[in-house]
Design a protein around this motif. Structure first.
Motif, mmCIF file in Angstrom:
data_model
loop_
_atom_site.group_PDB
_atom_site.id
_atom_site.type_symbol
_atom_site.label_atom_id
_atom_site.label_comp_id
_atom_site.label_asym_id
_atom_site.label_seq_id
_atom_site.Cartn_x
_atom_site.Cartn_y
_atom_site.Cartn_z
ATOM 1 N N GLN A 31 25.402 40.473 -16.596
ATOM 2 C CA GLN A 31 26.220 40.400 -17.806
ATOM 3 C C GLN A 31 27.677 40.760 -17.516
ATOM 4 O O GLN A 31 28.567 40.436 -18.308
ATOM 5 N N ASP A 32 27.918 41.428 -16.398
ATOM 6 C CA ASP A 32 29.285 41.787 -16.019
ATOM 7 C C ASP A 32 30.031 40.636 -15.360
ATOM 8 O O ASP A 32 31.246 40.717 -15.142
ATOM 9 N N LEU A 33 29.330 39.569 -15.006
ATOM 10 C CA LEU A 33 29.948 38.449 -14.313
ATOM 11 C C LEU A 33 30.517 37.461 -15.329
ATOM 12 O O LEU A 33 29.774 36.851 -16.097
ATOM 13 N N GLU A 34 31.806 37.303 -15.315
ATOM 14 C CA GLU A 34 32.478 36.436 -16.281
ATOM 15 C C GLU A 34 32.087 34.975 -16.069
ATOM 16 O O GLU A 34 32.287 34.418 -14.988
ATOM 17 N N GLY A 35 31.515 34.357 -17.093
ATOM 18 C CA GLY A 35 31.144 32.951 -17.029
ATOM 19 C C GLY A 35 29.813 32.670 -16.367
ATOM 20 O O GLY A 35 29.447 31.495 -16.187
ATOM 21 N N TRP A 36 29.051 33.706 -16.033
ATOM 22 C CA TRP A 36 27.779 33.518 -15.326
ATOM 23 C C TRP A 36 26.844 32.564 -16.068
ATOM 24 O O TRP A 36 26.253 31.656 -15.463
ATOM 25 N N GLU A 37 26.700 32.733 -17.360
ATOM 26 C CA GLU A 37 25.732 31.951 -18.120
ATOM 27 C C GLU A 37 26.130 30.469 -18.221
ATOM 28 O O GLU A 37 25.296 29.625 -18.551
ATOM 29 N N LYS A 38 27.387 30.134 -17.937
ATOM 30 C CA LYS A 38 27.854 28.752 -18.084
ATOM 31 C C LYS A 38 27.744 27.927 -16.796
ATOM 32 O O LYS A 38 27.967 26.720 -16.807
ATOM 33 N N ASP A 39 27.413 28.554 -15.681
ATOM 34 C CA ASP A 39 27.409 27.845 -14.408
ATOM 35 C C ASP A 39 26.161 26.965 -14.264
ATOM 36 O O ASP A 39 25.169 27.139 -14.982
ATOM 37 N N ASP A 40 26.230 26.044 -13.300
ATOM 38 C CA ASP A 40 25.089 25.184 -12.975
ATOM 39 C C ASP A 40 24.281 25.869 -11.878
ATOM 40 O O ASP A 40 24.475 25.632 -10.690
ATOM 41 N N HIS A 41 23.346 26.714 -12.281
ATOM 42 C CA HIS A 41 22.563 27.501 -11.329
ATOM 43 C C HIS A 41 21.620 26.633 -10.500
ATOM 44 O O HIS A 41 21.284 26.986 -9.365
ATOM 45 N N ALA A 42 21.213 25.493 -11.055
ATOM 46 C CA ALA A 42 20.327 24.596 -10.308
ATOM 47 C C ALA A 42 21.042 24.027 -9.082
ATOM 48 O O ALA A 42 20.453 23.925 -7.997
ATOM 49 N N SER A 43 22.319 23.666 -9.248
ATOM 50 C CA SER A 43 23.086 23.143 -8.103
ATOM 51 C C SER A 43 23.251 24.215 -7.032
ATOM 52 O O SER A 43 23.115 23.945 -5.836
ATOM 53 N N ALA A 44 23.537 25.440 -7.473
ATOM 54 C CA ALA A 44 23.688 26.538 -6.520
ATOM 55 C C ALA A 44 22.382 26.816 -5.790
ATOM 56 O O ALA A 44 22.381 27.103 -4.578
ATOM 57 N N LEU A 45 21.267 26.714 -6.494
ATOM 58 C CA LEU A 45 19.967 26.968 -5.872
ATOM 59 C C LEU A 45 19.675 25.941 -4.781
ATOM 60 O O LEU A 45 19.149 26.283 -3.715
ATOM 61 N N GLN A 46 20.017 24.684 -5.018
ATOM 62 C CA GLN A 46 19.792 23.651 -4.009
ATOM 63 C C GLN A 46 20.592 23.929 -2.737
ATOM 64 O O GLN A 46 20.110 23.725 -1.628
ATOM 65 N N VAL A 47 21.817 24.421 -2.899
ATOM 66 C CA VAL A 47 22.641 24.757 -1.737
ATOM 67 C C VAL A 47 22.064 25.981 -1.018
ATOM 68 O O VAL A 47 22.045 26.047 0.213
ATOM 69 N N PHE A 48 21.589 26.951 -1.786
ATOM 70 C CA PHE A 48 20.933 28.130 -1.209
ATOM 71 C C PHE A 48 19.724 27.715 -0.368
ATOM 72 O O PHE A 48 19.517 28.215 0.750
#
Length: 343
Positions: A31-48
């Motif tokens: 919750q302290d991360l600004e804009g966290w909820e708006k990111d495309d987490h699926a794209s980041a997961l694929q790169v991970f």
């Protein structure tokens, strides 16, 4: 819902902070991360997933197996990781950008394509010939050391600075080249030389400015490029398709605006990192630490990969901004880092 409950159960620990000498660790909430909820987490997961199987750390690699079966990417990161702010006293955060150059070239020399991209000669050991001697002498000629020929000596010079790139052939196909060694001479900055000569002020110098000046002044420009005696040789990169991203430090393709170069002394290669870049064009994005760089030193120093080609190069060249970077660590590791610093 599960992820939020899990985070709430550790609310009392989320402000854990530790400092030792000039280094501090602080564990935060998502919750302290600004804009966290708006990111495309699926794209980041694929790169991970592209590099997590190669990570040396057991806790990260264990989570890699879990990531293969995950249905909710955001919940995956929130359930199993905690963001950790690692800072060094007296050192401000700095984000820069890098890219993969793309040059026009040919596998055979022509009137247009006449500047060779060389492989390293066997005898080039220690401090060998200078840039000027390599470019004007006969040592390299007639030996089959040419990987390709390109049409612009200025772009070839900057390809050597980057250390890798892609060559677009007349057929539309691509050839990727990677770092193959150097001539053993210390690099001299031609940007600093332009400043020393009084041609530009320090705040005016950029890769684009240097390129334009050399092209406007072909004779003096050639001499300026040869002010740097260092010369980089290349090799063909065939392990990965030229249509994919270039190889990073983990020997896997990196992804534009999702891969970042870091200092592995502070950030494990393969770890997710949350980037809060300020300045022009603020960026709030989950990226993966998949590369390193000789100039990337410090806990809050990062180089964002912008992709391949001129557009990516212009965007990367403009970037020099402050902000904050948070390393996403497996929960036990996150709190252990604080406890270790307190001891």
């Amino acid at each position: 819902m599960i992820a939020r409950l899990a985070a709430a159960s550790l609310a009392g620990l989320l402000t854990a902070t530790s400092a030792q000498a000039d280094l501090s660790y602080k564990v935060l909430s998502f919750q302290d991360l600004e804009g966290w909820e708006k990111d495309d987490h699926a794209s980041a997961l694929q790169v991970f997933l592209n590099t997590c199987m190669d990570m040396d750390q057991v806790d990260y690699s264990a989570l890699c197996a879990v990531a293969e079966t995950i249905e909710n990417p955001r919940a995956f990161f929130e359930l199993f990781f905690r963001p950790v702010l690692i800072e060094e006293a007296g050192k401000e955060a700095l984000f820069t950008g890098y890219f993969e150059p793309e040059l026009d070239g040919s596998l055979t020399p022509t009137a247009r394509y006449r500047f060779p991209v060389y492989a390293k000669p066997r005898e080039a050991k220690g401090q060998w010939l200078t840039r000027e001697q390599i470019e004007t002498g006969e040592t390299m000629k007639g030996r089959g050391l040419e990987i390709a020929w390109v049409d612009d000596p200025v772009e070839l010079f900057f390809l050597q600075i980057q250390g890798s790139g892609r060559i677009r052939l007349p057929s539309g196909a691509h050839l990727r080249v990677g770092y193959g060694g150097n001539n053993g001479h210390k690099y001299r900055s031609i940007g600093q030389e332009l400043i020393r000569r009084g041609i530009y002020k320090s705040h005016q110098v950029s890769a684009q400015v240097i390129q334009n000046w050399v092209r406007r002044n072909p004779i003096d420009g050639t001499a300026l490029l040869r002010h740097n005696p260092s010369y980089v040789f290349f090799r063909k990169v065939t392990r990965v398709s030229p249509e994919k991203g270039p190889l990073g430090a983990m020997n896997r393709s990196i992804t534009a605006l999702r891969s970042v170069a870091v200092d592995p002394k502070y950030t494990p290669l393969g770890a997710p990192v949350w980037v809060e870049k300020d300045g022009e064009g603020p960026m709030r994005r989950l990226m993966i630490a998949q590369d390193t760089g000789s100039a990337i030193k410090g806990a809050q120093r990062a180089d964002i990969f912008f992709g391949t080609g001129d557009t990516a190069g212009k965007a990367a060249g403009r970037l020099r901004d402050p902000g904050r970077m948070y390393v996403l660590m497996p929960i036990q590791r996150a709190y252990a880092s604080v406890l270790e610093e307190e001891q």
